[in-house]
Design a protein around this motif. Structure first.
Motif, PDB file in Angstrom:
ATOM      1  N   ASP A  49       0.861  -1.183   0.000  1.00  0.00           N
ATOM      2  CA  ASP A  49       0.000   0.000   0.000  1.00  0.00           C
ATOM      3  C   ASP A  49       0.897   1.233   0.000  1.00  0.00           C
ATOM      4  OD1 ASP A  49      -1.579   2.232   0.801  1.00  0.00           O
ATOM      5  OD2 ASP A  49      -3.023   0.914   1.790  1.00  0.00           O
ATOM      6  N   LEU A  50       0.934   1.943  -1.122  1.00  0.00           N
ATOM      7  CA  LEU A  50       1.839   3.082  -1.268  1.00  0.00           C
ATOM      8  C   LEU A  50       1.508   4.195  -0.289  1.00  0.00           C
ATOM      9  CD1 LEU A  50       4.137   4.423  -2.898  1.00  0.00           C
ATOM     10  CD2 LEU A  50       2.383   5.322  -4.437  1.00  0.00           C
ATOM     11  N   GLN A  51       0.230   4.478  -0.097  1.00  0.00           N
ATOM     12  CA  GLN A  51      -0.167   5.580   0.776  1.00  0.00           C
ATOM     13  C   GLN A  51       0.140   5.289   2.246  1.00  0.00           C
ATOM     14  OE1 GLN A  51      -2.031   4.820  -2.063  1.00  0.00           O
ATOM     15  NE2 GLN A  51      -1.176   6.703  -2.905  1.00  0.00           N
ATOM     16  N   LYS A  52      -0.086   4.056   2.677  1.00  0.00           N
ATOM     17  CA  LYS A  52       0.122   3.698   4.081  1.00  0.00           C
ATOM     18  C   LYS A  52       1.517   3.164   4.365  1.00  0.00           C
ATOM     19  CE  LYS A  52      -4.711   2.629   5.120  1.00  0.00           C
ATOM     20  NZ  LYS A  52      -5.658   1.567   5.589  1.00  0.00           N
ATOM     21  N   ASP A  53       2.301   2.903   3.302  1.00  0.00           N
ATOM     22  CA  ASP A  53       3.641   2.334   3.441  1.00  0.00           C
ATOM     23  C   ASP A  53       3.565   1.016   4.221  1.00  0.00           C
ATOM     24  OD1 ASP A  53       6.396   2.126   3.191  1.00  0.00           O
ATOM     25  OD2 ASP A  53       6.802   3.259   5.011  1.00  0.00           O
ATOM     26  N   LEU A  54       2.667   0.130   3.791  1.00  0.00           N
ATOM     27  CA  LEU A  54       2.453  -1.151   4.468  1.00  0.00           C
ATOM     28  C   LEU A  54       2.531  -2.303   3.472  1.00  0.00           C
ATOM     29  CD1 LEU A  54      -0.595  -0.395   6.809  1.00  0.00           C
ATOM     30  CD2 LEU A  54       1.750  -0.837   7.541  1.00  0.00           C
ATOM     31  N   GLY A 226       3.082  -6.078 -10.705  1.00  0.00           N
ATOM     32  CA  GLY A 226       2.535  -4.864 -11.294  1.00  0.00           C
ATOM     33  C   GLY A 226       1.962  -3.930 -10.255  1.00  0.00           C
ATOM     34  N   TYR A 227       1.013  -3.119 -10.683  1.00  0.00           N
ATOM     35  CA  TYR A 227       0.390  -2.175  -9.765  1.00  0.00           C
ATOM     36  C   TYR A 227      -1.010  -1.844 -10.251  1.00  0.00           C
ATOM     37  CZ  TYR A 227       2.026   1.270 -13.237  1.00  0.00           C
ATOM     38  OH  TYR A 227       2.281   1.956 -14.406  1.00  0.00           O
ATOM     39  N   ASN A 232      -8.072   6.958  -4.969  1.00  0.00           N
ATOM     40  CA  ASN A 232      -7.225   7.483  -3.894  1.00  0.00           C
ATOM     41  C   ASN A 232      -6.184   6.481  -3.398  1.00  0.00           C
ATOM     42  OD1 ASN A 232      -8.666  10.018  -3.716  1.00  0.00           O
ATOM     43  ND2 ASN A 232     -10.320   8.882  -2.722  1.00  0.00           N
ATOM     44  N   LYS A 233      -5.980   5.400  -4.159  1.00  0.00           N
ATOM     45  CA  LYS A 233      -5.089   4.338  -3.703  1.00  0.00           C
ATOM     46  C   LYS A 233      -4.214   3.843  -4.844  1.00  0.00           C
ATOM     47  CE  LYS A 233      -6.118   3.056   0.666  1.00  0.00           C
ATOM     48  NZ  LYS A 233      -5.118   2.743   1.705  1.00  0.00           N
ATOM     49  N   THR A 234      -3.000   3.451  -4.492  1.00  0.00           N
ATOM     50  CA  THR A 234      -2.135   2.725  -5.421  1.00  0.00           C
ATOM     51  C   THR A 234      -1.549   1.535  -4.680  1.00  0.00           C
ATOM     52  OG1 THR A 234      -1.533   4.714  -6.669  1.00  0.00           O
ATOM     53  CG2 THR A 234      -0.090   2.803  -6.894  1.00  0.00           C
ATOM     54  N   TYR A 235      -1.796   0.351  -5.214  1.00  0.00           N
ATOM     55  CA  TYR A 235      -1.225  -0.862  -4.642  1.00  0.00           C
ATOM     56  C   TYR A 235      -0.233  -1.458  -5.640  1.00  0.00           C
ATOM     57  CZ  TYR A 235      -5.023  -0.978  -1.163  1.00  0.00           C
ATOM     58  OH  TYR A 235      -5.897  -0.684  -0.139  1.00  0.00           O
ATOM     59  N   PHE A 236       0.941  -1.844  -5.149  1.00  0.00           N
ATOM     60  CA  PHE A 236       1.898  -2.614  -5.934  1.00  0.00           C
ATOM     61  C   PHE A 236       1.786  -4.067  -5.497  1.00  0.00           C
ATOM     62  CE2 PHE A 236       3.442   1.667  -6.087  1.00  0.00           C
ATOM     63  CZ  PHE A 236       4.009   1.806  -7.343  1.00  0.00           C
TER      64      PHE A 236
END
Length: 268
Positions: A49-54, A226-227, A232-236
């Motif tokens: 989770d890019l936004q939460k750095d998790l 991928g991603y 409002n979210k970006t997941y890799f």
């Protein structure tokens, strides 16, 4: 004596704090393992989770094991080809020489975008040979894509066999740097990579990625990396799986993407 005790307490506190901090970055998700079990495969789903750095996963130990990159290497291979001008753009043509290939879909002239999507190994072997050993190693060091073992003897197969390896955390780190424009490559190259790695979109998301499959000593190892971009979210993501005794071998290539999509649906 008091000073020594205080120092010890301080060190322990720092270690505990660091340990707690690292734990917050990795969250075990049992539901991911249920997805694996229902698909009759072994492996790991790793989502960032890019936004939460998790990071989220069912198996963090597996995610740290290096594997052959297989066709996920087509991402850095395309970058290097574009940066060295071996290919000009996503419409660069690769002519079929008429020889029989492993898959019928490869037996035609293909532009770069289709060669990437169809995972045409002969096309990318042609690219690797044109790049050459020296430039390939120079760019791989610059891009920091796992631990690739490239020599003049394995230049067109090193991502499919041999000692090259990359783990799931490294795959996500590489993709994150690519998307965040941290690879020090041209904007044109970044745009081409977005185009050729695009998979699908709907009203909720845009999905980008690449699959990969290697066979070592008769054992299959499958990737989907991928991603996904939402409002409002970006997941890799980096999924790595292997079949077990209950796996339907014919369906195995499809499971890489299916498993990942199910995990991403859970995240949403």
């Amino acid at each position: 004596m008091k000073k020594t005790i205080v120092n010890i307490i301080l060190i322990v506190s720092i270690l505990v704090s660091c340990n707690e901090k690292s734990k917050t970055k990795e969250i075990l998700v049992p539901e991911f393992q249920s997805i694996m079990n229902s698909s009759n495969v072994n492996g790991s789903i790793l989502i960032y989770d890019l936004q939460k750095d998790l990071f989220y996963s069912n198996n963090f130990d597996w995610a740290k094991i290096g594997q052959l990159p297989a066709s996920t290497f087509k991402i850095p291979n395309s970058i290097i080809a574009l940066e060295t001008k071996v290919v000009k753009n996503d419409s660069t043509l690769f002519k079929w020489n008429g020889e029989k290939r492993a898959y019928k879909i490869w037996e035609q002239d293909l532009i770069l975008r289709d060669a990437f999507q169809y995972s045409c190994v002969p096309c990318y072997q042609e690219i690797a040979n044109k790049i050459g050993e020296k430039r390939m190693n120079e760019y791989l060091e610059k891009l920091q894509f796992g631990d690739m073992n490239v020599t003049s003897k394995n230049l067109d197969v090193f991502w499919l066999e041999g000692a090259s390896k990359i783990n799931q955390f490294q795959q996500i780190d590489f993709l994150k740097r690519l998307v965040n424009s941290e690879l020090k490559i041209s904007k044109t190259t970044e745009e081409v990579l977005r185009k050729i790695s695009f998979i699908e979109k709907n009203e909720r998301y845009k999905l980008y990625g690449k699959t990969g499959l290697s066979i070592r000593n008769g054992n299959n190892n499958g990737w989907f990396v991928g991603y996904i971009k939402m409002k409002n979210k970006t997941y890799f993501f980096a999924t790595n799986i292997e079949p077990n005794e209950n796996t339907n071998k014919k369906l195995f290539p499809k499971l890489r993407k299916e498993i990942t999509i199910k995990a991403l649906d859970y995240m949403k």
